[in-house]
Design a protein around this motif. Structure first.
Motif, short mmCIF file in Angstrom:
data_model
loop_
_atom_site.label_atom_id
_atom_site.label_comp_id
_atom_site.label_asym_id
_atom_site.label_seq_id
_atom_site.Cartn_x
_atom_site.Cartn_y
_atom_site.Cartn_z
N ALA A 77 69.87 -73.55 74.33
CA ALA A 77 69.97 -74.86 73.62
C ALA A 77 69.10 -75.29 72.58
CB ALA A 77 69.88 -75.81 74.89
N THR A 78 67.93 -74.36 72.64
CA THR A 78 67.01 -74.89 71.31
C THR A 78 67.43 -74.27 70.17
OG1 THR A 78 65.64 -72.82 71.78
CG2 THR A 78 64.95 -74.73 73.05
N ARG A 79 68.62 -73.41 70.22
CA ARG A 79 69.06 -72.45 69.02
C ARG A 79 70.31 -73.79 68.34
NH1 ARG A 79 67.17 -67.93 68.12
NH2 ARG A 79 68.75 -67.27 66.99
N TYR A 80 70.63 -74.66 69.18
CA TYR A 80 71.83 -75.37 68.60
C TYR A 80 71.30 -76.35 67.51
CZ TYR A 80 75.77 -78.69 68.72
OH TYR A 80 76.60 -79.59 68.51
N SER A 81 72.36 -76.31 66.33
CA SER A 81 72.23 -77.34 65.30
C SER A 81 73.24 -78.37 65.54
CB SER A 81 72.46 -76.51 64.03
OG SER A 81 72.65 -77.53 63.01
N SER A 82 73.07 -79.66 65.47
CA SER A 82 73.98 -80.61 65.40
C SER A 82 74.67 -80.94 64.14
CB SER A 82 73.23 -82.17 65.94
OG SER A 82 72.25 -82.42 65.05
N ILE A 83 73.92 -80.18 63.20
CA ILE A 83 74.64 -80.28 61.74
C ILE A 83 75.89 -79.26 61.85
CG2 ILE A 83 74.38 -79.87 59.34
CD1 ILE A 83 71.48 -81.22 59.82
N VAL A 84 75.33 -78.17 62.13
CA VAL A 84 76.31 -76.83 62.04
C VAL A 84 77.53 -77.21 63.38
CG1 VAL A 84 76.75 -74.64 62.08
CG2 VAL A 84 74.82 -75.55 60.87
N ARG A 85 76.88 -77.91 64.34
CA ARG A 85 77.50 -77.94 65.81
C ARG A 85 77.89 -76.51 66.37
NH1 ARG A 85 80.73 -80.58 62.38
NH2 ARG A 85 82.53 -79.65 62.70
N CYS A 86 77.02 -75.59 66.14
CA CYS A 86 76.83 -74.26 66.70
C CYS A 86 75.58 -73.80 67.03
CB CYS A 86 77.32 -73.36 65.68
SG CYS A 86 79.24 -73.01 65.46
N ILE A 87 75.54 -72.86 67.94
CA ILE A 87 74.21 -72.16 68.34
C ILE A 87 73.95 -71.04 67.41
CG2 ILE A 87 73.05 -70.87 70.16
CD1 ILE A 87 75.09 -72.39 72.06
N LYS A 138 78.64 -67.37 58.31
CA LYS A 138 77.58 -68.11 57.70
C LYS A 138 77.65 -69.20 57.44
CE LYS A 138 74.94 -65.52 54.92
NZ LYS A 138 74.36 -64.97 53.56
N TYR A 139 76.89 -70.51 57.86
CA TYR A 139 76.86 -71.83 57.63
C TYR A 139 75.87 -72.02 56.47
CZ TYR A 139 80.41 -72.19 61.43
OH TYR A 139 81.32 -72.13 62.30
N ASN A 140 75.66 -72.96 56.16
CA ASN A 140 74.55 -73.99 55.34
C ASN A 140 74.10 -74.75 56.37
OD1 ASN A 140 73.23 -75.77 53.91
ND2 ASN A 140 74.29 -75.40 52.25
N GLU A 141 72.97 -74.75 56.68
CA GLU A 141 72.37 -75.53 57.99
C GLU A 141 71.83 -76.95 57.28
OE1 GLU A 141 68.83 -73.65 59.51
OE2 GLU A 141 68.73 -72.20 57.94
N THR A 142 72.22 -77.04 56.08
CA THR A 142 71.76 -78.52 55.60
C THR A 142 72.95 -79.47 55.92
OG1 THR A 142 70.12 -77.53 54.12
CG2 THR A 142 70.85 -79.81 53.77
N ASP A 143 74.09 -78.95 55.34
CA ASP A 143 75.17 -79.85 55.38
C ASP A 143 76.34 -79.29 56.45
OD1 ASP A 143 76.23 -77.71 54.17
OD2 ASP A 143 76.70 -78.73 52.28
#
Length: 368
Positions: free
Chosen positions: A119-129, A190-195
């Motif tokens: 769960a520490t690898r989850y990004s609420s911005i990307v909504r993925c691990i 590949k996602y932009n982890e900022t937006d």
């Protein structure tokens, strides 16, 4: 499964001789020994105990219960690893099966610890691990769908809504971003982890960015089947069925059911050899058995079960098994696995996960 008991007894002896550090990863059929990893390195070490738990579930004996326990326990420290998404593969193949069969609370403790690590690898911005660590973007691979079982199971056992929500969000975003209109899959997004926007969709182990890597497609079928098991969210079931139908309509022929390593690799060409991937076939067969139980019609259920049985039968022939080939020395089950990408990575090899999902498929079929 009797043959699996013989082969994996040999591997258990090697495990004991190595002071419990030997975990088979892949191997060449003409060799006597697997290329191995340790209990806390890599991502394949959970499949050795997983095969042993499948043997226990199929025909429990005191001997194999001891073997499965012995091989599982050294992997427990991996539950604290926050540096990889593969904690799900490792822990659920061993401790996940062990807890499902025995319900020992100490096994659940390992599962819950691992879930919180993932769960520490989850990004609420990307909504993925995050799958792979990269300085250039937030990388998510289709394989990561398989690790959601860890989160769902831990949530189910502890009533932790956050773990459930993380798994659901990852599956939901993957459903929209990793699939093409024909229900084939991209390997990597590949996602932009900022937006949270998508930067690129491509492959790391398949034939081309536009192609469908066979094992990735099998991960998708299996992963969304698992996601539906825990959530009963109909779009996840629809996506699992769509991904499965893609496979069934892109196999080499109606009688040749073992896929090449990539569905778009030019395997009909006389100019270039293209290997099969028995691990992709085994993963798909196991997924089909479970998916058949959720199929909305009896015709679809029968279609999925019939194909799962046929794939297992074909995998069990001397064409794809160590058994029956006098020149093969490796203590394994399946041959003709391909890591990908071909030809840079090993191919026509035995793979720990190929053996695991084949035995899982057999166990699932036997329980019907």
């Amino acid at each position: 499964m009797r043959y699996a008991s013989v082969q994996y007894s040999i591997l258990y002896s090697e495990f004991i001789d190595s002071s419990k550090t030997f975990y088979p990863s892949y191997g060449y059929p003409l060799d006597y020994e697997w290329k191995s990893t340790t209990a806390t390195n890599g991502w394949t070490q959970g499949f050795f105990p997983g095969v042993l738990w499948n043997i226990v579930e199929y025909n429990a004996t005191r001997q194999f219960l001891q073997h499965a326990t012995d091989v599982t326990m050294p992997t427990a420290p991996f539950a604290n690893n926050t540096g990889t998404h593969d904690v799900g593969f490792v822990i659920m193949s061993g401790f996940g099966n062990a807890y499902r069969l025995l319900k020992f609370p100490e096994y659940l403790d390992v599962i819950v610890t691992a879930a919180h690590s993932l769960a520490t690898r989850y990004s609420s911005i990307v909504r993925c691990i995050r799958s792979w660590n990269s300085p250039t973007g937030f990388l998510v691979i289709i394989d990561n769908m398989m690790n959601l079982e860890l989160l769902f199971e831990a949530s189910n056992q502890t009533k932790n809504q956050t773990l459930y929500d993380i798994a659901w969000q990852h599956a939901n975003r993957t459903m929209y971003e990793h699939f093409r209109s024909d229900n084939s899959t991209y390997h990597v997004v590949k996602y932009n982890e900022t937006d949270g926007s998508v930067i690129q969709k491509y492959t790391a182990q398949g034939y081309a960015d536009w192609s469908t890597w066979a094992r990735g497609q099998s991960w998708a079928v299996h992963g969304f089947t698992i996601a539906y098991r825990y959530t009963k969210y109909e779009p996840f079931l629809d996506k699992a069925i769509g991904a499965a139908n893609y496979v069934l309509t892109h196999l080499p022929s109606s009688t040749d059911l073992i896929t090449y390593w990539d569905y778009d690799a030019p395997h009909n060409s006389t100019l270039a050899y293209q290997p099969r991937d028995t691990s992709a076939a085994a993963i798909f067969a196991s997924a089909l058995v479970e998916l058949s139980q959720y199929a909305p019609t009896s015709d679809l259920k029968n279609q999925f079960l019939t194909n799962a049985k046929a794939i297992v039968d074909q995998l069990s022939t001397p064409t794809y098994m160590i058994y029956g080939n006098k020149d093969y020395k490796l203590p394994a089950l399946l041959t003709n696995g391909t890591m990908g990408p071909y030809p840079k990575s090993p191919y026509d090899v035995s793979l720990a996960y190929g053996d695991y999902y084949l035995t899982q498929a057999v166990v699932r079929l036997a329980k019907l």
